[in-house]
Design an enzyme around this catalytic site. Structure first.
Site, short mmCIF file in Angstrom:
data_model
loop_
_atom_site.label_atom_id
_atom_site.label_comp_id
_atom_site.label_asym_id
_atom_site.label_seq_id
_atom_site.Cartn_x
_atom_site.Cartn_y
_atom_site.Cartn_z
N LYS A 119 -40.79 -14.44 19.36
CA LYS A 119 -40.40 -14.01 20.44
C LYS A 119 -40.96 -13.37 21.42
O LYS A 119 -40.75 -13.34 22.65
CB LYS A 119 -39.06 -13.11 20.10
CG LYS A 119 -37.89 -13.83 19.59
CD LYS A 119 -36.46 -13.48 19.43
CE LYS A 119 -35.26 -14.14 19.08
NZ LYS A 119 -34.10 -13.35 19.11
N LYS A 207 -35.53 -24.89 15.93
CA LYS A 207 -34.19 -24.44 15.43
C LYS A 207 -33.13 -24.26 16.78
O LYS A 207 -33.94 -24.39 18.02
CB LYS A 207 -34.33 -22.86 14.95
CG LYS A 207 -33.31 -22.15 14.78
CD LYS A 207 -33.24 -20.69 14.41
CE LYS A 207 -33.21 -20.13 15.89
NZ LYS A 207 -33.02 -18.58 15.89
N LYS A 210 -29.59 -20.37 21.10
CA LYS A 210 -28.91 -19.86 22.19
C LYS A 210 -29.91 -19.89 23.44
O LYS A 210 -29.29 -19.73 24.50
CB LYS A 210 -27.81 -18.94 22.22
CG LYS A 210 -28.04 -17.61 21.50
CD LYS A 210 -27.04 -16.99 21.15
CE LYS A 210 -27.47 -15.73 20.13
NZ LYS A 210 -26.56 -15.06 19.48
P1 TYM Z 1 -28.20 -13.86 15.98
O1 TYM Z 1 -27.00 -13.30 17.04
O2 TYM Z 1 -29.51 -14.46 16.66
O3 TYM Z 1 -27.67 -15.08 15.24
C1 TYM Z 1 -26.20 -14.95 14.59
C2 TYM Z 1 -26.29 -15.70 13.24
O4 TYM Z 1 -26.43 -17.23 13.31
C3 TYM Z 1 -27.61 -17.47 12.66
N1 TYM Z 1 -28.18 -19.00 13.23
C4 TYM Z 1 -28.45 -20.02 12.70
N2 TYM Z 1 -27.97 -20.63 11.58
C5 TYM Z 1 -28.22 -21.69 11.30
N3 TYM Z 1 -28.78 -22.74 12.16
C6 TYM Z 1 -29.14 -22.14 13.63
N4 TYM Z 1 -29.84 -22.89 14.24
C7 TYM Z 1 -29.04 -20.84 13.86
N5 TYM Z 1 -29.27 -19.90 14.83
C8 TYM Z 1 -28.77 -18.70 14.60
C9 TYM Z 1 -28.42 -16.41 12.40
O5 TYM Z 1 -29.28 -16.60 11.30
C10 TYM Z 1 -27.60 -15.52 12.24
O6 TYM Z 1 -26.89 -15.18 10.81
N6 TYM Z 1 -30.23 -9.90 13.86
C11 TYM Z 1 -29.26 -10.95 13.69
C12 TYM Z 1 -28.00 -10.10 14.23
C13 TYM Z 1 -27.75 -8.88 13.10
C14 TYM Z 1 -27.26 -8.66 11.78
C15 TYM Z 1 -27.43 -7.53 11.22
C16 TYM Z 1 -26.93 -9.73 11.12
C17 TYM Z 1 -27.93 -7.61 13.65
N7 TYM Z 1 -27.76 -6.71 12.53
C18 TYM Z 1 -27.03 -6.94 10.09
C19 TYM Z 1 -26.54 -9.51 9.72
C20 TYM Z 1 -26.72 -8.24 9.32
C21 TYM Z 1 -29.24 -11.56 14.78
O7 TYM Z 1 -30.03 -11.46 15.97
O8 TYM Z 1 -28.44 -13.05 14.65
#
Ligand code: TYM
Length: 341
Positions: A119, A207, A210
């Site tokens: 990133k 991947k 968004k």
């Molecule tokens: P975030 O908001 O980027 O994404 C949310 C969830 O979606 C999953 N994800 C995917 N899974 C499969 N294929 C894809 N192409 C794909 N794109 C996104 C991510 O793996 C995630 O599970 N850091 C985290 C948010 C967070 C969090 C936490 C999660 C903050 N604190 C504590 C669990 C526990 C994040 O930015 O996810």
């Protein structure tokens, strides 16, 4: 004894994608609906994490409420006392624990985080927040003693980091934290063979994300269902004329098979078997496109009917209880590091 905790969070920056849905939302919603008598279910919006990449501040609040509503549309019940839905920034212990964990984490370890490298590369403005992000995520998990954390494959390293810091603090200060289960056990628990990674439809080597600019390879939960179907029809495939699951040699077709399997709650093996001998990609894509269209039509209909006032009420009542649980852990840490008697 308190029930073990299953916890996950999804950022509220932009429209969520079908990757977010399958990787982050569906596994915990399934657990909420089937196992909430044995587990405490924590689903939260990491709103402080939103600032790690550029966002529109003027719409953040609406996006947060929209995300919470979306979880309800995806099937998260609001009337179950073992299920909590909350905002990270409404529980100050997240920020306070982060600072303490910051001071027990080496710079070198953080520099190795692949998501930070991805990133930040080529960006002119890289914030300390982006660098620090996995520590806030560790605090999110450790405050509630979560054993299981359903996330997509891109978050696996952050989960391993969380285990690492918990073990390090425990060996130094005694049993402060519940260490989340190892990643392999997490996959077993959620009935998967490996971490989920839905790929971009146009470029199946990357991947589905968004933050993708063109959006052509990304299925958003807010996409018009006909537009989403067209995205499937124009997905990149290959010239092998054979519908088989083979990620290495046929990543585009494999990704479509995986999406179809997830939409049908079927296994990839069974789904692939159905198309054995199929040589016409157009026919196969049409089946996937129809399934995507049906899913989005149904999901968007449910989203329209969400009672937003009930969602806000659930957020507020959960935040009261979560503040108590989180403060209990924070205070134990404060005592351990000598800040409190
Ligand atoms: P975030 O908001 O980027 O994404 C949310 C969830 O979606 C999953 N994800 C995917 N899974 C499969 N294929 C894809 N192409 C794909 N794109 C996104 C991510 O793996 C995630 O599970 N850091 C985290 C948010 C967070 C969090 C936490 C999660 C903050 N604190 C504590 C669990 C526990 C994040 O930015 O996810």
């Amino acid at each position: 004894m308190a029930n073990p905790v299953i916890l996950t969070g999804l950022r509220a920056n932009n429209d969520l994608t079908i990757g977010n849905y399958f990787g982050g939302i569906l596994p915990i919603v399934d657990m909420a609906n089937t196992r909430s008598s044995e587990f405490q279910i924590n689903m939260f919006i990491p709103d402080l994490h939103s600032f790690t990449t550029p966002i529109d501040y003027s719409t953040l609040y609406e996006n947060i409420i929209a995300n919470a509503s979306l979880f309800n549309a995806a099937g998260l019940p609001l009337d179950n006392p073992n299920i909590y839905l909350y905002r990270q920034s409404f529980i100050p212990a997240h920020s306070e624990l982060t600072w303490i964990l910051d001071c027990f984490t080496g710079f070198g370890q953080m520099e190795r985080m692949t998501q930070f490298k991805d990133k930040s590369s080529g960006q002119a403005d890289v914030s300390v927040g982006l660098f620090n992000y996995p520590i806030l995520m560790a605090a999110d998990i450790l405050l509630y003693g979560a054993a299981y954390v359903p996330v997509g494959d891109d978050q696996t390293q952050h989960l391993e980091f969380t285990r690492d810091i918990a073990e390090r603090m425990n060996s130094r200060f005694g049993e402060l934290f519940v260490v989340p289960e190892p990643v392999k056990k997490q996959h077993e628990f959620f009935g998967k063979e490996q971490g989920l990674r839905i790929m971009d439809l146009q470029n199946p080597a990357k991947k589905m994300s968004k933050s993708d600019e063109s959006g052509k390879g990304v299925l958003f939960l807010s996409d018009n269902p006909d537009v989403a179907a067209k995205k499937i029809m124009s997905a990149t495939t290959d010239d092998k004329a054979n519908v088989v699951f083979d990620r290495a040699n046929q990543p585009g077709i494999s990704n479509l098979l995986e999406i179809l399997a997830l939409l049908r709650s079927a296994s990839i093996v069974d789904t692939a078997k159905e198309f054995e001998g199929e040589t016409r990609y157009g026919d196969f894509k049409k089946i996937v496109a129809d399934e995507v269209k049906r899913f989005l039509t149904d999901f968007q209909h449910k989203l329209k009917n969400v009672d937003e006032a009930a969602v806000v009420k659930k957020l507020e009542s959960s935040e009261k209880v979560m503040n108590i649980q989180a403060n209990r852990t924070l205070q134990a840490v404060q005592r351990a590091v000598g800040l409190r008697k």
